[in-house]
Design an enzyme around this catalytic site. Structure first.
Site, PDB file in Angstrom:
ATOM      1  N   SER A 100       0.783  -1.256   0.047  1.00  0.00           N
ATOM      2  CA  SER A 100      -0.056  -0.060   0.062  1.00  0.00           C
ATOM      3  C   SER A 100       0.748   1.381   0.047  1.00  0.00           C
ATOM      4  O   SER A 100       2.112   1.213   0.400  1.00  0.00           O
ATOM      5  CB  SER A 100      -0.873   0.147   1.104  1.00  0.00           C
ATOM      6  OG  SER A 100      -0.106   0.298   2.297  1.00  0.00           O
ATOM      7  N   ASP A 101       0.169   2.300  -0.175  1.00  0.00           N
ATOM      8  CA  ASP A 101       0.847   3.802  -0.207  1.00  0.00           C
ATOM      9  C   ASP A 101       0.776   3.833   1.229  1.00  0.00           C
ATOM     10  O   ASP A 101       0.192   3.477   2.118  1.00  0.00           O
ATOM     11  CB  ASP A 101       0.628   4.856  -1.071  1.00  0.00           C
ATOM     12  CG  ASP A 101       1.712   5.723  -1.134  1.00  0.00           C
ATOM     13  OD1 ASP A 101       2.691   5.846  -0.615  1.00  0.00           O
ATOM     14  OD2 ASP A 101       1.143   6.562  -2.268  1.00  0.00           O
ATOM     15  N   PHE A 102       1.595   5.193   1.695  1.00  0.00           N
ATOM     16  CA  PHE A 102       1.712   5.652   2.981  1.00  0.00           C
ATOM     17  C   PHE A 102       0.309   5.620   3.766  1.00  0.00           C
ATOM     18  O   PHE A 102      -0.496   6.722   3.287  1.00  0.00           O
ATOM     19  CB  PHE A 102       2.431   6.856   3.027  1.00  0.00           C
ATOM     20  CG  PHE A 102       3.034   7.298   4.478  1.00  0.00           C
ATOM     21  CD1 PHE A 102       4.383   7.113   4.749  1.00  0.00           C
ATOM     22  CD2 PHE A 102       2.071   7.709   5.409  1.00  0.00           C
ATOM     23  CE1 PHE A 102       4.677   7.470   6.019  1.00  0.00           C
ATOM     24  CE2 PHE A 102       2.606   8.047   6.812  1.00  0.00           C
ATOM     25  CZ  PHE A 102       3.916   8.125   7.112  1.00  0.00           C
ATOM     26  N   ASP A 103      -0.073   4.883   4.493  1.00  0.00           N
ATOM     27  CA  ASP A 103      -1.219   4.827   5.328  1.00  0.00           C
ATOM     28  C   ASP A 103      -2.595   4.567   4.554  1.00  0.00           C
ATOM     29  O   ASP A 103      -3.608   5.084   5.131  1.00  0.00           O
ATOM     30  CB  ASP A 103      -1.483   6.236   6.046  1.00  0.00           C
ATOM     31  CG  ASP A 103      -2.209   6.297   7.510  1.00  0.00           C
ATOM     32  OD1 ASP A 103      -2.499   5.371   8.015  1.00  0.00           O
ATOM     33  OD2 ASP A 103      -2.842   7.264   7.901  1.00  0.00           O
TER      34      ASP A 103
END
Length: 737
Positions: free
Chosen positions: A283-286
């Site tokens: 996933s991307d950040f958060d």
């Protein structure tokens, strides 16, 4: 093997490094997917390791945490995290890696970082690398970025970003390759190859459509029809997968109403299924937690379940998998088999990277790989070909011998902050050369070089001593002014509604133009700007997409004639922000702009055409194209359109020109773009000389996807356009049988 793969593999095999100028430390082992018996043996090792792992240890492999949040090193020893990010100091990285030896199974860590265009030695931003139209140099920039980062103990980069974009308002244009699908695909393959040769695993991002954010607003929703998804957004990802990328990162945005991190059709059915991607998806950040913000999850537990079942193998920074995945498995909402499959993908990458056999990391050796003479020489080589000359009135450049004094204006020309991650204690610090110093070095003591900051800071948004800059300019024969974006208006989260120069910069430039002295403008930007207000009032314009450590040396070489500029625009430059999105490969309209009549497509208050088209870039030489020939006027659908064109350097010094070949399907079952780049090659031609360039375009590459994502190549008439930008006028026709 698809057509794009077949076309890119020969390119990758032909890529070779430039010769090193000095003896280098040993290079790290190049990364590549293992095949055959070796790959089968790895799967057996994964089976054995999975059999020994607890559920908690499996989930730990899917938990990516990083420096700066609540991360605790003992999590590694406890088996709670299998990957970390944002550590850059070698001794700190060594301490983190040492925690692996304290864990029960001693599964090695993946250590990630955004090593986008350099680590100690900086190269032009990726959009500037694309402007070279030279995949060998693109590969080289990624190689050095990887090699320096790898020396500090990092082994994974969150690059390349291969999002397609036609909107200059979007702040992350700098990380991509621009608006053209063919150029972006070649660049994606070259960057993956370079990173892997330098020892870093790649993460192709952001899957998918992130660069098509509505209104150019970062993180905004995107709406992409099926045909556009497959014909425009997908090819660069296919190229990265064909080149061997180990990981893929999901987009932060929602496409057609579904957040990418929770989209099983995209991640599992298409990426892992149809495209055959065998690495892991991160996933991307958060973005797992952000499924709540998208309205797709009520809480973090539901977000974890939906992202995981969509096919996202590793959770970056949200901690949702760590906190909730075990409960979801116990409750039967997540199958245990799905957990094993995700962990298998992560372990597969670690085994194919060779991490289990890697020798212990020695942080004391990191400094020897930083900012080496060879790296800086190659940074200069890439910067030279990244510079795009947009204007050169009355051949003001290269500077004539009659020029005896030059005024350099703008703090961006002299600022010398450390071009390196700020917390890299003990590593060599890199100070880029100052532009006035480089001009003085190249022109010698007989030419006086003066400097005035003009603005309050190098970040360019605060007014400074305009009057002093004007006095400096008035005393010189030529004025060179370096302008651009503010330091905080670059990269992620920096969408803009206006693409003009900041008002204080325009005021300064107007004052310099008013002196009557020839003004050379250097645009130090990360995206296309609107230059209409001053383009026809200055002597020359050099577009510099943040050229890196040696960029000012490259600029000085161009201005003094040591380098003949050869960069080309990877994005269209608009006349006004209201034209955006603007791109060359548009669909035709039923009412094209032919006579500027009211009921033809266009604007009532601005011209329809851009200020500078895609592929545009001037040289000190004048090149002509002729003798365009096709090997055959009729080609089968499984054949190749082959031909040649002659490029002549009719005036000026030896130089490099980019031969650009565009193709249009004249009539089809659906409206097709007015032209699409299908081949390019940069060729060097001596003064007064010529070169014949051969091109070969698989007919298979000329097709399109329908609304059911089925690919088709239609018979009929096609037209070829050859030249040095997207307005190429040399034409030939062929028929597909």
């Amino acid at each position: 093997m698809n057509v794009l793969t077949r076309r890119l593999l020969p390119l990758l095999l032909a890529i070779a490094p430039l010769p090193a100028l000095a003896q280098q430390p040993p290079a790290p082992p190049a990364l590549a997917w293992k095949t055959g018996a070796e790959a089968r043996a790895i799967e057996r090792r994964i089976d054995a390791l999975l059999a020994r792992m607890t559920t908690a240890e499996k989930i730990g492999q899917l938990n990516l945490r990083g420096r700066g949040d609540d991360f605790r090193p003992e999590w590694i020893a406890q088996g709670r995290t299998g990957a970390v990010m944002n550590f850059t100091e070698p001794t700190e990285i060594a301490a983190v890696r040492a925690q692996v030896a304290r864990s029960r199974l001693q599964i090695p860590l993946i250590l990630g970082l955004d090593a986008i265009n350099g680590f100690a030695t900086y190269f032009p931003q990726p959009i500037g690398q694309a402007a070279t139209f030279n995949p060998r140099l693109v590969e080289l920039a990624s190689y050095w970025s990887a090699r320096e980062a790898r020396a500090t103990g990092i082994n994974w980069t969150f690059a390349p970003m291969i999002d397609m974009t036609r909107d200059a308002r979007w702040g992350r244009n700098m990380e991509g390759a621009g608006e053209d699908v063919h150029l972006a695909s070649v660049v994606a393959a070259a960057r993956v190859a370079g990173y892997h040769r330098g020892g870093l695993a790649t993460s192709a991002k952001h899957f998918i459509g992130y660069g098509a954010a509505e209104g150019g607003r970062d993180y905004n929703s995107v709406w992409i029809p099926v045909s556009e998804l497959w014909d425009y957004q997908m090819p660069a990802f296919r190229a990265a997968i064909a080149a061997g990328t180990f990981t893929v990162m999901t987009s932060l945005s929602a496409m057609n109403g579904i957040a990418a991190t929770g989209d099983r059709t995209l991640v599992t059915d298409i990426l892992k299924g149809r495209l055959g991607f065998r690495g892991f998806v991160v996933s991307d950040f958060d973005s797992v937690r952000e499924l709540i913000n998208h309205g797709m999850a009520a809480d973090r537990a539901e977000a974890a379940r939906k992202a995981f079942l969509a096919g996202v193998d590793m959770d970056m920074m949200s901690g949702a998998y760590d906190a909730h995945l075990a409960d979801e498995i116990r409750a039967g909402r997540v199958p245990a088999a799905a957990l094993d499959e995700a962990v298998r993908r992560v372990l597969r990458v670690k085994f194919h990277m060779g991490l289990f056999e890697e020798p212990p990391f020695d942080p004391t050796t990191a400094a020897r790989d930083m900012a080496t003479p060879a790296a800086r020489a190659d940074s200069l080589a890439v910067a030279r070909e990244s510079i795009v000359m947009l204007r050169n009135r009355e051949a003001i450049l290269p500077l004539r011998p009659s020029v005896r004094s030059i005024a350099v204006v703008g703090g961006a020309a002299t600022h010398q902050e450390d071009w390196q991650y700020s917390d890299n204690a003990g590593l060599p610090r890199v100070r880029p050369p100052k532009l006035p110093d480089e001009l003085s070095r190249l022109l010698g003591p007989d030419v006086a070089i003066s400097f005035a900051p003009g603005l309050a800071t190098h970040c360019n948004l605060a007014a400074g001593d305009t009057a002093g800059a004007v006095r400096t300019a008035e005393a010189a024969d030529v004025v060179v002014v370096m302008l651009g974006e503010d330091c905080e208006q670059i990269g992620e989260g920096t969408s803009r509604a206006h693409l003009d120069l900041p008002p204080v910069q325009q005021t300064l430039l107007d004052a310099l133009i008013a002196t009557g002295k020839p003004v050379v403008v250097i645009l130090h930007t990360t995206r296309p700007f609107v230059l209409t207000r001053f383009a026809d009032r200055v002597a020359a314009i050099l577009q510099a997409f943040h050229l890196g450590t040696e960029g000012r040396t490259a600029l000085a070489e161009v201005m003094t004639g040591r380098t003949n500029p050869s960069g080309k625009l990877p994005m269209t430059f608009p006349r006004a922000t209201g034209q955006v999105p603007i791109y060359y490969d548009a669909l035709p309209t039923g009412r094209p702009r032919l006579t500027n009549a009211r009921y033809e497509t266009g604007y009532t208050d601005e011209k329809l055409e851009p200020l500078y088209p895609f592929g545009f870039g001037l040289s000190f030489s004048r090149f002509t194209f002729d003798a365009l020939t096709l090997d055959a006027p009729r080609v089968a659908r499984n054949g190749t359109v082959s031909g040649s064109v002659r490029v002549s350097n009719v005036s000026g010094p030896a130089g490099k020109e980019v031969v650009q070949v565009y193709v249009r399907q004249m009539v089809g079952s659906r409206s097709r773009p007015v032209r699409q780049l299908r081949f390019f090659e940069k060729v060097e031609v001596g003064a007064g000389g010529h070169a014949t360039v051969r091109f070969a375009i698989p007919v298979r590459s000329l097709g399109f996807h329908d609304d059911q994502a089925r690919y088709r190549v239609e018979p009929g008439a096609y037209e070829i356009y050859v030249g040095n930008d997207s307005n190429a006028t040399l034409t030939a026709r062929f028929t597909v049988r």
